[in-house]
Design a protein around this motif. Structure first.
Motif, PDB file in Angstrom:
ATOM      1  N   MET A  96       0.836  -1.186   0.000  1.00 18.46           N
ATOM      2  CA  MET A  96       0.000   0.000   0.000  1.00 18.46           C
ATOM      3  C   MET A  96       0.876   1.242   0.000  1.00 18.46           C
ATOM      4  N   TRP A  97       0.347   2.287  -0.571  1.00 17.81           N
ATOM      5  CA  TRP A  97       1.048   3.568  -0.582  1.00 17.81           C
ATOM      6  C   TRP A  97       0.877   4.276   0.757  1.00 17.81           C
ATOM      7  N   PRO A  98       1.814   5.159   1.127  1.00 16.83           N
ATOM      8  CA  PRO A  98       1.714   5.841   2.422  1.00 16.83           C
ATOM      9  C   PRO A  98       0.397   6.601   2.611  1.00 16.83           C
ATOM     10  N   TRP A  99      -0.084   7.252   1.559  1.00 18.22           N
ATOM     11  CA  TRP A  99      -1.324   8.011   1.714  1.00 18.22           C
ATOM     12  C   TRP A  99      -2.507   7.076   1.962  1.00 18.22           C
ATOM     13  N   GLU A 100      -2.454   5.865   1.429  1.00 20.57           N
ATOM     14  CA  GLU A 100      -3.519   4.903   1.699  1.00 20.57           C
ATOM     15  C   GLU A 100      -3.487   4.491   3.168  1.00 20.57           C
ATOM     16  N   HIS A 101      -2.291   4.254   3.695  1.00 17.61           N
ATOM     17  CA  HIS A 101      -2.177   3.902   5.109  1.00 17.61           C
ATOM     18  C   HIS A 101      -2.653   5.055   5.989  1.00 17.61           C
ATOM     19  N   ALA A 102      -2.313   6.287   5.620  1.00 17.56           N
ATOM     20  CA  ALA A 102      -2.752   7.453   6.399  1.00 17.56           C
ATOM     21  C   ALA A 102      -4.276   7.550   6.410  1.00 17.56           C
ATOM     22  N   ILE A 103      -4.893   7.292   5.266  1.00 14.72           N
ATOM     23  CA  ILE A 103      -6.355   7.345   5.164  1.00 14.72           C
ATOM     24  C   ILE A 103      -6.987   6.263   6.040  1.00 14.72           C
ATOM     25  N   VAL A 104      -6.493   5.043   5.913  1.00  9.74           N
ATOM     26  CA  VAL A 104      -7.041   3.923   6.696  1.00  9.74           C
ATOM     27  C   VAL A 104      -6.882   4.194   8.191  1.00  9.74           C
ATOM     28  N   GLY A 105      -5.691   4.633   8.601  1.00  9.61           N
ATOM     29  CA  GLY A 105      -5.448   4.915  10.013  1.00  9.61           C
ATOM     30  C   GLY A 105      -6.336   6.029  10.539  1.00  9.61           C
ATOM     31  N   TYR A 106      -6.453   7.111   9.763  1.00  8.17           N
ATOM     32  CA  TYR A 106      -7.287   8.228  10.209  1.00  8.17           C
ATOM     33  C   TYR A 106      -8.746   7.803  10.334  1.00  8.17           C
ATOM     34  N   LEU A 107      -9.254   7.100   9.323  1.00  7.31           N
ATOM     35  CA  LEU A 107     -10.655   6.661   9.376  1.00  7.31           C
ATOM     36  C   LEU A 107     -10.909   5.748  10.575  1.00  7.31           C
ATOM     37  N   ALA A 108      -9.986   4.819  10.815  1.00  8.84           N
ATOM     38  CA  ALA A 108     -10.153   3.905  11.956  1.00  8.84           C
ATOM     39  C   ALA A 108     -10.194   4.688  13.266  1.00  8.84           C
ATOM     40  N   TYR A 109      -9.276   5.657  13.417  1.00  3.34           N
ATOM     41  CA  TYR A 109      -9.247   6.422  14.668  1.00  3.34           C
ATOM     42  C   TYR A 109     -10.454   7.344  14.792  1.00  3.34           C
ATOM     43  N   SER A 110     -10.857   7.956  13.695  1.00  4.40           N
ATOM     44  CA  SER A 110     -12.022   8.837  13.720  1.00  4.40           C
ATOM     45  C   SER A 110     -13.270   8.064  14.138  1.00  4.40           C
ATOM     46  N   PHE A 111     -13.465   6.882  13.567  1.00  6.72           N
ATOM     47  CA  PHE A 111     -14.626   6.072  13.934  1.00  6.72           C
ATOM     48  C   PHE A 111     -14.538   5.629  15.396  1.00  6.72           C
ATOM     49  N   PHE A 112     -13.322   5.287  15.849  1.00  2.00           N
ATOM     50  CA  PHE A 112     -13.136   4.930  17.255  1.00  2.00           C
ATOM     51  C   PHE A 112     -13.542   6.099  18.152  1.00  2.00           C
ATOM     52  N   CYS A 113     -13.083   7.304  17.818  1.00  2.00           N
ATOM     53  CA  CYS A 113     -13.417   8.490  18.624  1.00  2.00           C
ATOM     54  C   CYS A 113     -14.920   8.732  18.656  1.00  2.00           C
ATOM     55  N   ARG A 114     -15.542   8.581  17.502  1.00  2.00           N
ATOM     56  CA  ARG A 114     -16.989   8.804  17.427  1.00  2.00           C
ATOM     57  C   ARG A 114     -17.747   7.775  18.267  1.00  2.00           C
TER      58      ARG A 114
END
Length: 197
Positions: A1-19
């Protein structure tokens, strides 16, 4: 995976966790931490393989569950001790999201699923040469660009673009963390400089 894909996946996972857990959006420090941690395995393994030849593969210690889980636990404990438990959770989620994302990438692109990517040193990937970090990264980016320009927008690339657009909308709905803190900090500096005159 490309770095930006990992950043997107990580951010989405954390955002959903926070919500789900905190019932609020991520703050700037945690958003920055999750994005940085989500590319952490590549920041460890790729330079140590491609540039320095210390590791034999770009999927080694940094990508290993045997390193990632203790790393996430230690980062969480250190962040909690520093009074920043959410940043520690963000580091853990970001770093740990990288491993299954790499495995999923191969599945999503029609390649055989490669569980060994996360099992170093028990299972190893084939050795790679010492190409030089900049040269190898450039070579990969050029090949990626050629595929896109040649009309190679596969189903995976369309999925990638859709997820990126969705992540941007989630980031906006979260109040644009990091950018929000930069703007608020900038306003405070301006207000102080005007008050000091």
């Amino acid at each position: 995976m490309w770095p930006w894909e990992h950043a997107i996946v990580g951010y989405l996972a954390y955002s959903f966790f926070c919500r789900l857990y905190y019932r609020e959006s991520p703050d700037g420090l945690a958003a920055f931490a999750v994005v940085l941690a989500s590319v952490g395995p590549d920041l460890i393994d790729k330079p140590l393989t491609w540039q320095f030849g210390v590791l034999e593969s770009g999927y080694s210690i940094g990508h290993s569950l045997f390193f990632a889980v203790p790393f996430a636990l230690v980062a969480g404990a250190l962040a909690r001790a520093a009074g920043r438990p959410r940043a520690g959770i963000a580091v853990g989620i970001g770093y740990l999201s990288h491993l299954p994302a790499d495995v999923f990438y191969h599945y999503a692109t029609g390649s055989p699923t490669r569980w060994e990517l996360a099992l170093w040193p028990v299972r190893r990937t084939p050795p790679e040469g010492q190409y030089g970090l900049v040269g190898h990264t450039t070579e990969l980016l050029v090949a990626y660009g050629h595929r896109l320009l040649a009309g190679g927008a596969s189903g995976y690339v369309r999925l990638q673009l859709a997820i990126a657009a969705g992540a941007f909308l989630v980031w906006l709905a979260d109040g644009a963390p990091v950018l929000r803190e930069i703007l608020v900090g900038g306003r405070r500096l301006l207000a102080r400089s005007h008050a000091g005159r």
